[in-house]
Scaffold this active site. Sequence first.
Site, PDB file in Angstrom:
ATOM      1  N   GLU C 142       0.583   8.394  35.810  1.00 35.61           N
ATOM      2  CA  GLU C 142       1.917   8.896  36.146  1.00 35.61           C
ATOM      3  C   GLU C 142       1.873   9.854  37.326  1.00 35.61           C
ATOM      4  O   GLU C 142       2.245  11.029  37.226  1.00 35.61           O
ATOM      5  CB  GLU C 142       2.551   9.567  34.916  1.00 35.61           C
ATOM      6  CG  GLU C 142       2.762   8.584  33.785  1.00 35.61           C
ATOM      7  CD  GLU C 142       3.510   9.183  32.582  1.00 35.61           C
ATOM      8  OE1 GLU C 142       3.583  10.403  32.476  1.00 35.61           O
ATOM      9  OE2 GLU C 142       4.017   8.397  31.761  1.00 35.61           O
ATOM     10  N   GLU C 316       3.282   1.937  28.949  1.00 33.12           N
ATOM     11  CA  GLU C 316       3.541   2.795  27.790  1.00 33.12           C
ATOM     12  C   GLU C 316       4.956   2.517  27.305  1.00 33.12           C
ATOM     13  O   GLU C 316       5.908   2.634  28.063  1.00 33.12           O
ATOM     14  CB  GLU C 316       3.408   4.292  28.153  1.00 33.12           C
ATOM     15  CG  GLU C 316       2.064   4.663  28.751  1.00 33.12           C
ATOM     16  CD  GLU C 316       1.912   6.155  29.031  1.00 33.12           C
ATOM     17  OE1 GLU C 316       2.830   6.925  28.672  1.00 33.12           O
ATOM     18  OE2 GLU C 316       0.894   6.543  29.627  1.00 33.12           O
TER      19      GLU C 316
END
Lengths: 651, 651, 651
Positions: C142, C316
């Site tokens: 991320e 995710e």
Amino acid sequence: MLGICYYPEHWPESMWAQDAAEMYGLGIRYVRIAEFAWSRLEPSPGQYRFDWLDRAISTLADAGLKVVMCTPTATPPKWLIDLYPSILPVDIKTGHSRGFGSRRHYDFSSPDYFREAMRISTVLAERYGEHPAVVGWQTDNELACHDTTHSGSEAALTAFRAWCQQHYSDIDALNSAWGNVFWSMEYRHFGEIELPILAVTETNPAHQLAYRRFSSDQVVHFHDEMVRIIRAHAPGRFVTHNFIPMVDTQTDNYALAKPLDFASFDNYPLGRSDLFFAKRGAAMFKPYMRTGHPDFSSYYFDQTRGLTGKHFWIMEQQPGPVNWAKHNPRPEPGMVRLWSWVSFAHGADVVSYFRWRQAPFAQEQMHAGLKRIDNSKAAAWPEIEQLVREMALCPDLLEQQVKATVAMVSTTENQWVCEIERQGDSFNQQEVEFAWYSALRQLGVDVDFVSPEQDLTGYKLVLVPCMPVVRPEFVKRCQDSGALLVFGPRTGSKTTEFQLVPQLAPGLLQALVPVKVLSVETIRPDCAEPLFIGQKQYQSQCWREELEVPQSCQVLAHYHDGLPAAAQHQRAVYVATVSCDDFLKALFADLLKQACVETVVLPHDVRLARRGGLTFLFNYSAKPSKVAAPANAQWLLGSATLDGYGVAIYR
Amino acid sequence: MLGICYYPEHWPESMWAQDAAEMYGLGIRYVRIAEFAWSRLEPSPGQYRFDWLDRAISTLADAGLKVVMCTPTATPPKWLIDLYPSILPVDIKTGHSRGFGSRRHYDFSSPDYFREAMRISTVLAERYGEHPAVVGWQTDNELACHDTTHSGSEAALTAFRAWCQQHYSDIDALNSAWGNVFWSMEYRHFGEIELPILAVTETNPAHQLAYRRFSSDQVVHFHDEMVRIIRAHAPGRFVTHNFIPMVDTQTDNYALAKPLDFASFDNYPLGRSDLFFAKRGAAMFKPYMRTGHPDFSSYYFDQTRGLTGKHFWIMEQQPGPVNWAKHNPRPEPGMVRLWSWVSFAHGADVVSYFRWRQAPFAQEQMHAGLKRIDNSKAAAWPEIEQLVREMALCPDLLEQQVKATVAMVSTTENQWVCEIERQGDSFNQQEVEFAWYSALRQLGVDVDFVSPEQDLTGYKLVLVPCMPVVRPEFVKRCQDSGALLVFGPRTGSKTTEFQLVPQLAPGLLQALVPVKVLSVETIRPDCAEPLFIGQKQYQSQCWREELEVPQSCQVLAHYHDGLPAAAQHQRAVYVATVSCDDFLKALFADLLKQACVETVVLPHDVRLARRGGLTFLFNYSAKPSKVAAPANAQWLLGSATLDGYGVAIYR
Amino acid sequence: MLGICYYPEHWPESMWAQDAAEMYGLGIRYVRIAEFAWSRLEPSPGQYRFDWLDRAISTLADAGLKVVMCTPTATPPKWLIDLYPSILPVDIKTGHSRGFGSRRHYDFSSPDYFREAMRISTVLAERYGEHPAVVGWQTDNELACHDTTHSGSEAALTAFRAWCQQHYSDIDALNSAWGNVFWSMEYRHFGEIELPILAVTETNPAHQLAYRRFSSDQVVHFHDEMVRIIRAHAPGRFVTHNFIPMVDTQTDNYALAKPLDFASFDNYPLGRSDLFFAKRGAAMFKPYMRTGHPDFSSYYFDQTRGLTGKHFWIMEQQPGPVNWAKHNPRPEPGMVRLWSWVSFAHGADVVSYFRWRQAPFAQEQMHAGLKRIDNSKAAAWPEIEQLVREMALCPDLLEQQVKATVAMVSTTENQWVCEIERQGDSFNQQEVEFAWYSALRQLGVDVDFVSPEQDLTGYKLVLVPCMPVVRPEFVKRCQDSGALLVFGPRTGSKTTEFQLVPQLAPGLLQALVPVKVLSVETIRPDCAEPLFIGQKQYQSQCWREELEVPQSCQVLAHYHDGLPAAAQHQRAVYVATVSCDDFLKALFADLLKQACVETVVLPHDVRLARRGGLTFLFNYSAKPSKVAAPANAQWLLGSATLDGYGVAIYR
Ligand SMILES: [Zn+2]
Ligand SMILES: [Zn+2]
Ligand SMILES: [Zn+2]
């Protein structure tokens, strides 16, 4: 008994004698002095000036007043800060030093300040410890006020590393306890540890909890040493401390109160109400803006009494408008008298007003006193005159002991857990606890606040509104108590090291109520949902747990989707959601009945409290109210028909 | 007369001549230049480039335009900052240096900047002081904008200590004046004094007030020297400064304006309205979002005129949407013309538009000009053409003098007191003052803003909405004025050193109206309460004083509990609460009648202003409106029936 | 295919084999590991520990699982920070260093970190690059999360100066491009340039834009080198990155994705919804608080697919309540299955759940997993079992390609322009873009997100909701596309150097739709005004442009004052205002018909998506819903009557 906070150094010496005479004449017997006077007692390093204080004490004593002396450590003078600049605390939100110019500008971890604070305390204790007029001591002033428990200083970092070493011994133990593997946060030795502040995003909650425990220990250590010094020099004198609301100290209040003879509380119902209810609409707030919420002061009184299990003092009582809340209304006529009576009803031995005369200068010049700055008598004066007359009607008041059969369990540690991990922005542990307390009080029930380390025997009902960290000894005490037990959301969900309990919440409490919390959700405050007891509808809000309830349990309430929201197993109840106040009142009414605790039907805005054989009634509304009192009630004050803002007492 | 703000350095030199011709053609006569041009005038230390500016001035002069020259000190160039980094101011909320990259990045206490700013001012004044085309000067630009009056720098600290030494001579005098004994804040010598910033909690208000006075003095000192330099080299030229709203300068605006020939104002009705009314609902705000509140511009105009007691310039007039408010609507069609007329009606001699052509680059590219970036004419252009035609119908306009019989007294010092000590978050001195002003304007009354140091003779009604610090000379001036006097809440409550007055508020004013303020309370904005004039009900809100009113006074209004809220003694009235607007309008209507000041019944959204023999009518609504004008009115413009957003003028 | 995020280092090695077996048994085939494991892989400088990871991979591989390996660079260990403290980024809002203790505590401009991050990446790639079980790699984690793209460090300043030198070569070119003359902001050489932060007031928007481009380049440069290293050592393995929502990376996402095989997205519908819709009332929010807005996930999916133009992974997927939003509700039953199907419908090839088992410790202990911490199966488990069964009914799912005929053009560069220059506080580019997207989706239309540098051939309708910076090549692509074109407010208004386009907005687009934006206004959100298509009334809000529309154009909508609000010229439409959603739905319905794009009448809360020959229907409501499907639909799953939270698929 009544007391007063007095600052002789603020007034010409020529006024002292008349002030003292008027105090005594009003019925005041205790005078607290010297709490902010360091710069007058030691104007330059090592140069002491006690002459003025000697004379002030004499003047008070000559008028028949007893003196409560303070250590002046809340306000170190400028020369001390300039000598040791590292005394200044560091703001944990910014990393900036918090400067001189107001008060409490010291770091509990500063070795220099510790030494200097104990030096001035020793000097004062040596001089006044055995002074016949000095009957007791107050330590410092409102420890931790203005968010001063936590500091981000180098001194704090050094001390925190030492604290960690002492508590965990081994760095691997610490890494494991905190789960530092999670984001490669592992340390190789204690010298690598940082304070859990100013990171890129949130720090490890276990790290934060350790830091809060450490910070609390620093306050307690500072305070313990100060009490030790006073006791060493002041035999036979009491030592107390004037607490701010427990939730604001960020300190283990039980630990802090431990060396004291009794705890004191500084009671400002309107200022505190303004802040506590700031987000509530006018419909809820306005009726109480000049009285305080009917349960708000007693909530703190019962907590203060719980700190030592003994009666307490109100060291500072609001006598009129204050200056420090966001809005500062005037008390309704009669409220200073009413608040004073509420204090006594909940176990105060002395109510001391802050302050004698309004100060014309500096930060608190808009804070009312008993006298105005032109020396005229302010609004509270005749109310205190009335109070003194009324107290004479209850000569055995102070011999009466508060004795509740309902206990509420609460600790600062668990407040920390809930603050560190909000999970939902609208979850506020303090509000949950207050809602539970208020529901009980509306039912006419007296409440003790107790520590989980305290014996629970003798209580019929024990409530634990929100206590994530539960230790085995507490479960044992619950079992041994014989009380009906009520556990609220989050209770039992965490280990002592801020991990989830391995068996799912409520963890160890499953021995008492064998439910399991399968998941937790938090909800926007404007998205509440129905909650049912039978067919009766209430509201579930903010925090909802999904419960697995075994057959052996009875479901007491359910959510909008029919799933269980509260369950009972034998003598233990688990409540899995935050709710509206009416839900609590309905649920607790049932449970109190189960527990054989008598409830009283009270008019809205009327509260009842018992101190030994005396029963007190308080009307927080302007409208008169009629209460159903026992036929054989012996009225010491008032009657079953309460005036607006009225007080009645019967035996 | 009309003017324009022009930046020749932003445009190719080839465009200058046509720009100048078009300006003249539109009716513009004054051009302000060079205010941000330091980096072009001195691209490197000591290397000056005047050639381009010489040519620009010549081009403008050749077209018949007069030049207003500026000192470019609002924007020191990068090389200067790099030479003397301590020029940068320090944010008093964070302690951080405020960096280069925008404007006003200088500290008024920096000796280096003082020297350099006066150097460049001298250089420019020497070169252009006697230039025949340069008819006047503007100092710097919008002094104090972006909160730059206060700095937390080392330079400020050093200067503040010296200032304190100069003002108090003796450290004991300072300690006593400030009440530093309160929290052991006493200093032993002036070198111990800190700035009242970044402390643990609020600092001593007297300390804060001294710091504000000091900071104001620094701005005035800087500005005085600049004016002195210009005057020394520019004989016969006027010197002015373009003020932002007085409340935002944090400077004694009367002192700042003192050396000027006249004051100027930068008028942005929509941007300022968006900020001022940000908390008000759409019901109040939306009708005015493209016009500004009908009293909002004139409020500033009357204040600006009051600074020197002379007519003034609008140095910058909003010509379309701006870029810097939170929301930036377009003016309704006709508003640029209407605002310009309002300026003239309230005493402007020149209205100068900001800016000639919208800039295609940098921070203000979304700020409208008279021309768009494609050089087409923007919406304001035809409105200014119309304005020029209309001005020709009033050839004696500039000879007319504004002459009000109602005065409003206000100072920055008292704004500081109210900002330092809010007491209630919802108390805003500026809003109170604006509400009083607006009520008067709705009654068709012209208002002068005056300093308390000014003679009040000749006024029929003098209003003091909120002036805590009252000096004996002012009381004398009030007594001597013969005017009916109206004092608002907090007035007279504080000494010059921010202490409560010993005789209780309104202190010295008790010589005029012998009431006493027994206590003060502040109330949440959503908890307003009834307020009565006779049986008629209004609202008391935010701030309420408890009044003791002797028999000799007449009670003019009372609270919900029957206690007095306003009282009159002979020719003096004391108003003890903040109220709704309707209360003020009703109260003032009565008092204006008592004072023999004529009021006018105006339609909603219509305002009336008088400049000498001329009477102006303004319609802030889209709907036409009919006004009751005198039968013998000689109409110079329009008629008694106003168009939407219409203007009418009669003699 | 399904995947899982697993952290073997969080669990006893004894659990690994059973975990792996259960994963496989559930239908999972991919396991992502090691993303935060640096402190376990290199506990001290240069001391590597691969044994545990070797064993973890073997265990997973033995169970039939494929491994996705990560570089652990999002969490540099403490020893590395202590070795090179300048690795820490600096907060651009405060100038403070952002410390160790959470994650992403590194500065993209730190040469030390660049070297160290590439070293650990090389070490891992060398060891595992050709490991048979490792089928692909995720870079870092991320990137840019927690606002880490921008840093105010010395390293960033040095790098920014070099970047400016490289991009502008000549300082005069830079001064001119940025319009630095405006406030004397001119630089004499590149070494004088500052970061556009911490100035007195707003800095030059061109300066800010350059800084954002620079910061983005730093991220891309960092990432490119990491991908290069992995590719050099991991032949035949895919490389991907798990993106957060595009709007939060502050990076040119197309550039970031360029070296990847495909993009991945981390999908948290409830957490993101809570933040995105925080200002919306309960009436809008509550129906979706446990489902997410019906268009919210797909909005991100279509953007992610657009980054590479290929199918993507959900790396995710939220499996239950999360911990990091302001409120964290539980998904409605069935939503994990539904969200997974939505991912596949919009082009996902793998959906990987975060995480296998809830962590009992550290920051994310309240984040749900597929298993609870007592190893029981959490609510998502049976939903994934169901999903696996259902996927078997669509064996050719992954062969199907998403192919939209409607394109939406968007870039990070234009987000920057709108963030830097809000002009109105209520203007939010992201909300405008989402409103356009949602209106299309409600009409049953599939949407591609495309870069303006991409060929537009084949699209029937191309929408550009808000793209201030338009380059000539893009205009050419629009012309060549043959599509009907729709441009929203602000589009075409700025040059690449953040200046206004000289010909007025929409600038170069005037070649397609020859309107001119004469002025722009922004409006308070509570002051919306009518907007009309013919007689039908909608709302114009927040942003309104004044349009000059030549005769050759058709006016499609007009404002309350009758002026044009949208206009069409041949095949191009310009929309000049932000509006209510209904306006967009009505306008787009007309334009889609013009463009010959089929629309579908869908029940409220039902959405339709097509992947190749498969058509998916999703019901975001608890209530069943009946859809009008083609008569010859071949149902693979469900039917035209959708259950609450139901999914149906037909061919
Ligand atoms: Zn001793
Ligand atoms: Zn000279
Ligand atoms: Zn290699």
